[in-house]
Design a protein around this motif. Structure first.
Motif, PDB file in Angstrom:
ATOM      1  N   MET A 129      45.119 -35.945  36.028  1.00  0.00           N
ATOM      2  CA  MET A 129      45.035 -35.707  34.892  1.00  0.00           C
ATOM      3  C   MET A 129      46.341 -34.835  34.235  1.00  0.00           C
ATOM      4  SD  MET A 129      43.159 -35.435  32.183  1.00  0.00           S
ATOM      5  CE  MET A 129      41.513 -35.694  32.341  1.00  0.00           C
ATOM      6  N   LEU A 130      46.792 -33.947  35.035  1.00  0.00           N
ATOM      7  CA  LEU A 130      48.002 -33.248  34.608  1.00  0.00           C
ATOM      8  C   LEU A 130      48.992 -34.058  34.186  1.00  0.00           C
ATOM      9  CD1 LEU A 130      48.017 -29.801  37.037  1.00  0.00           C
ATOM     10  CD2 LEU A 130      47.503 -30.085  34.459  1.00  0.00           C
ATOM     11  N   ASP A 131      49.328 -34.979  35.073  1.00  0.00           N
ATOM     12  CA  ASP A 131      50.459 -36.219  34.704  1.00  0.00           C
ATOM     13  C   ASP A 131      50.058 -36.843  33.421  1.00  0.00           C
ATOM     14  OD1 ASP A 131      51.789 -35.470  37.001  1.00  0.00           O
ATOM     15  OD2 ASP A 131      50.945 -37.163  38.327  1.00  0.00           O
ATOM     16  N   ALA A 132      48.941 -37.172  33.341  1.00  0.00           N
ATOM     17  CA  ALA A 132      48.476 -37.944  32.150  1.00  0.00           C
ATOM     18  C   ALA A 132      48.514 -36.962  30.854  1.00  0.00           C
ATOM     19  CB  ALA A 132      47.075 -38.276  32.065  1.00  0.00           C
ATOM     20  N   LEU A 133      48.282 -35.613  30.894  1.00  0.00           N
ATOM     21  CA  LEU A 133      48.666 -34.764  29.703  1.00  0.00           C
ATOM     22  C   LEU A 133      50.004 -34.625  29.659  1.00  0.00           C
ATOM     23  CD1 LEU A 133      45.851 -31.977  30.768  1.00  0.00           C
ATOM     24  CD2 LEU A 133      45.575 -33.574  28.862  1.00  0.00           C
ATOM     25  N   ALA A 189      45.393 -26.773  30.457  1.00  0.00           N
ATOM     26  CA  ALA A 189      45.502 -28.282  29.988  1.00  0.00           C
ATOM     27  C   ALA A 189      46.236 -28.455  28.724  1.00  0.00           C
ATOM     28  CB  ALA A 189      44.205 -28.791  30.196  1.00  0.00           C
ATOM     29  N   ARG A 190      45.565 -27.498  27.812  1.00  0.00           N
ATOM     30  CA  ARG A 190      46.192 -27.734  26.405  1.00  0.00           C
ATOM     31  C   ARG A 190      47.929 -27.429  26.478  1.00  0.00           C
ATOM     32  NH1 ARG A 190      42.761 -27.027  21.888  1.00  0.00           N
ATOM     33  NH2 ARG A 190      44.354 -25.868  20.852  1.00  0.00           N
ATOM     34  N   VAL A 191      48.051 -26.549  27.169  1.00  0.00           N
ATOM     35  CA  VAL A 191      49.861 -26.199  27.187  1.00  0.00           C
ATOM     36  C   VAL A 191      50.505 -27.513  27.562  1.00  0.00           C
ATOM     37  CG1 VAL A 191      51.665 -24.987  28.490  1.00  0.00           C
ATOM     38  CG2 VAL A 191      49.489 -23.615  27.590  1.00  0.00           C
ATOM     39  N   VAL A 192      49.996 -28.065  28.720  1.00  0.00           N
ATOM     40  CA  VAL A 192      50.702 -29.114  29.346  1.00  0.00           C
ATOM     41  C   VAL A 192      50.589 -30.521  28.303  1.00  0.00           C
ATOM     42  CG1 VAL A 192      50.586 -30.867  31.119  1.00  0.00           C
ATOM     43  CG2 VAL A 192      50.223 -28.508  31.660  1.00  0.00           C
ATOM     44  N   LEU A 193      49.668 -30.548  27.767  1.00  0.00           N
ATOM     45  CA  LEU A 193      49.467 -31.651  26.643  1.00  0.00           C
ATOM     46  C   LEU A 193      50.357 -31.511  25.524  1.00  0.00           C
ATOM     47  CD1 LEU A 193      48.228 -34.046  25.656  1.00  0.00           C
ATOM     48  CD2 LEU A 193      46.238 -32.703  24.471  1.00  0.00           C
ATOM     49  N   LEU A 194      50.220 -30.320  24.890  1.00  0.00           N
ATOM     50  CA  LEU A 194      51.099 -30.133  23.662  1.00  0.00           C
ATOM     51  C   LEU A 194      52.516 -29.805  23.987  1.00  0.00           C
ATOM     52  CD1 LEU A 194      48.473 -28.037  21.912  1.00  0.00           C
ATOM     53  CD2 LEU A 194      48.980 -30.392  21.527  1.00  0.00           C
ATOM     54  N   LEU A 195      52.923 -29.246  24.953  1.00  0.00           N
ATOM     55  CA  LEU A 195      54.300 -29.260  25.309  1.00  0.00           C
ATOM     56  C   LEU A 195      54.889 -30.220  26.269  1.00  0.00           C
ATOM     57  CD1 LEU A 195      54.607 -25.244  25.963  1.00  0.00           C
ATOM     58  CD2 LEU A 195      55.019 -26.625  23.958  1.00  0.00           C
ATOM     59  N   GLY A 196      54.188 -31.058  26.871  1.00  0.00           N
ATOM     60  CA  GLY A 196      54.599 -31.903  27.773  1.00  0.00           C
ATOM     61  C   GLY A 196      55.285 -31.348  28.925  1.00  0.00           C
ATOM     62  N   ASP A 197      54.944 -30.428  29.515  1.00  0.00           N
ATOM     63  CA  ASP A 197      55.529 -29.872  30.908  1.00  0.00           C
ATOM     64  C   ASP A 197      55.266 -30.507  31.977  1.00  0.00           C
ATOM     65  OD1 ASP A 197      55.487 -26.446  32.358  1.00  0.00           O
ATOM     66  OD2 ASP A 197      56.905 -28.106  32.654  1.00  0.00           O
ATOM     67  N   CYS A 251      37.232 -29.767  25.300  1.00  0.00           N
ATOM     68  CA  CYS A 251      36.887 -28.395  25.897  1.00  0.00           C
ATOM     69  C   CYS A 251      37.798 -28.099  26.976  1.00  0.00           C
ATOM     70  CB  CYS A 251      35.362 -28.227  26.335  1.00  0.00           C
ATOM     71  SG  CYS A 251      34.131 -28.238  25.149  1.00  0.00           S
ATOM     72  N   MET A 252      39.184 -28.704  26.721  1.00  0.00           N
ATOM     73  CA  MET A 252      40.215 -28.423  27.638  1.00  0.00           C
ATOM     74  C   MET A 252      40.511 -26.870  27.973  1.00  0.00           C
ATOM     75  SD  MET A 252      42.995 -31.083  27.083  1.00  0.00           S
ATOM     76  CE  MET A 252      42.773 -32.856  26.717  1.00  0.00           C
ATOM     77  N   PRO A 253      40.912 -26.578  29.011  1.00  0.00           N
ATOM     78  CA  PRO A 253      41.061 -25.019  29.279  1.00  0.00           C
ATOM     79  C   PRO A 253      42.400 -24.889  28.980  1.00  0.00           C
ATOM     80  CG  PRO A 253      41.053 -26.213  31.485  1.00  0.00           C
ATOM     81  CD  PRO A 253      40.407 -27.273  30.392  1.00  0.00           C
ATOM     82  N   SER A 254      42.892 -23.749  28.446  1.00  0.00           N
ATOM     83  CA  SER A 254      44.211 -23.253  27.974  1.00  0.00           C
ATOM     84  C   SER A 254      45.358 -24.090  29.018  1.00  0.00           C
ATOM     85  CB  SER A 254      44.373 -21.873  27.813  1.00  0.00           C
ATOM     86  OG  SER A 254      44.404 -21.240  29.147  1.00  0.00           O
TER      87      SER A 254
END
Length: 289
Positions: free
Chosen positions: A1-5, A68-76, A63-66
């Motif tokens: 999931m982290l890779d996808a985000l 997950a939101r960081v990874v999705l929006l920053l692409g880290d 309802c993503m935890p914070s």
């Protein structure tokens, strides 16, 4: 999931959510404010999501935890380590991911403060960010405005009751239906005497009815009050992290007024705290119902 985000591969995100929860494409669409057809196109690879507004809606709806939101929006992709550079461009020692997040937020702060999105009207806002996406995961809701339609008309009584039974707390402050400020607003909107007051009274009575039907030991989780001051803004605060601020313009219906979505970013700075203080000041002078 982290890779996808990190790759912003929303098709894979949706597939993983479906695999774990067995939800349908329709359910995914309802949660994220997309149509079933749009969800199908995304999963099938015919549509790629790149808009920050849509990504934010999806992260909120799921309802993503914070983290997950960081990874999705920053692409880290580092999930914990992010390189940084000197002013000359030389790469220096790797820093924790929060450092990269801080840099990104500092850049955003200079341009947008803590505003996540702006919509030209309330109707456009609710079509892009439906109430269920805002409230379904809420544990604390504070709202002040005129009739509070976002909660009272666009969110079902049964859902509101379920939210409270699950532990959520609400403080709702309505403009006094019989007050001078209500009459002033009716004049501004060129409405007949008592029209807005009657609509507000219906919403007020509806919330009180929901509260009265709750078990006696949890009724105090819904606090309701009224106030009588010139109406300037409708403020909804969710989970001490998100603010929806809807302005009232002269000679324009509330539904035609702009809406700002504001994310709390800092302990004391930013627009979030401006509107939070507005709620606190008005609530302190309200009349309990």
């Amino acid at each position: 999931m982290l890779d996808a985000l990190a790759a912003r591969d929303i098709a894979q995100v949706f597939r993983l959510v479906q695999r774990e929860t067995r939800v349908s494409q329709t359910h995914l669409g309802v949660a994220t404010g997309l149509s079933q057809a749009q969800v199908s196109e995304i999963i099938g690879g015919g549509r790629r999501v790149s808009s920050i507004d849509v990504l934010t809606r999806i992260s909120t709806g799921l309802c993503m935890p914070s983290e997950a939101r960081v990874v999705l929006l920053l692409g880290d992709r580092g999930h914990g380590i992010a390189p940084t550079t000197t002013l000359s461009g030389d790469v220096i020692a790797a820093q924790p991911a929060p450092y990269a997040q801080a840099l990104a937020e500092e850049a955003l702060a200079e341009r947008y403060a803590d505003v996540e999105a702006v919509y030209p009207s309330r109707s456009e806002f609710t079509s892009k960010m439906p109430p269920h996406a805002l409230f379904d995961c809420a544990t604390d809701i504070r709202a002040v405005g005129l009739s509070l339609n976002l909660i009272c008309q666009q969110y079902a009584d049964s859902q509101l009751a379920q939210l409270v039974e699950n532990g959520a707390r609400l403080r709702l402050l309505f403009l006094d239906p019989a007050g001078a400020a209500m009459r002033q607003r009716e004049i501004e909107e060129d409405m007949t005497v008592g029209h807005l007051g009657a609509l507000t009274m219906l919403n007020l009575q509806g919330v009180l009815r929901v509260r009265d039907r709750l078990a006696a030991d949890i009724r105090d989780r819904i606090e309701v009050a009224t106030y009588d001051q010139t109406i300037r803004v409708n403020v909804t605060l969710i989970n001490d992290s998100l603010c929806v601020a809807q302005q009232y313009l002269p000679h324009a219906r509330g539904v035609e007024s702009p809406t700002m979505v504001i994310k709390k970013r800092w302990p004391a700075a930013g627009l979030y705290h401006v509107f939070e203080r507005t709620f606190d000041e008005l609530w302190s002078g309200g009349q309990p119902r």
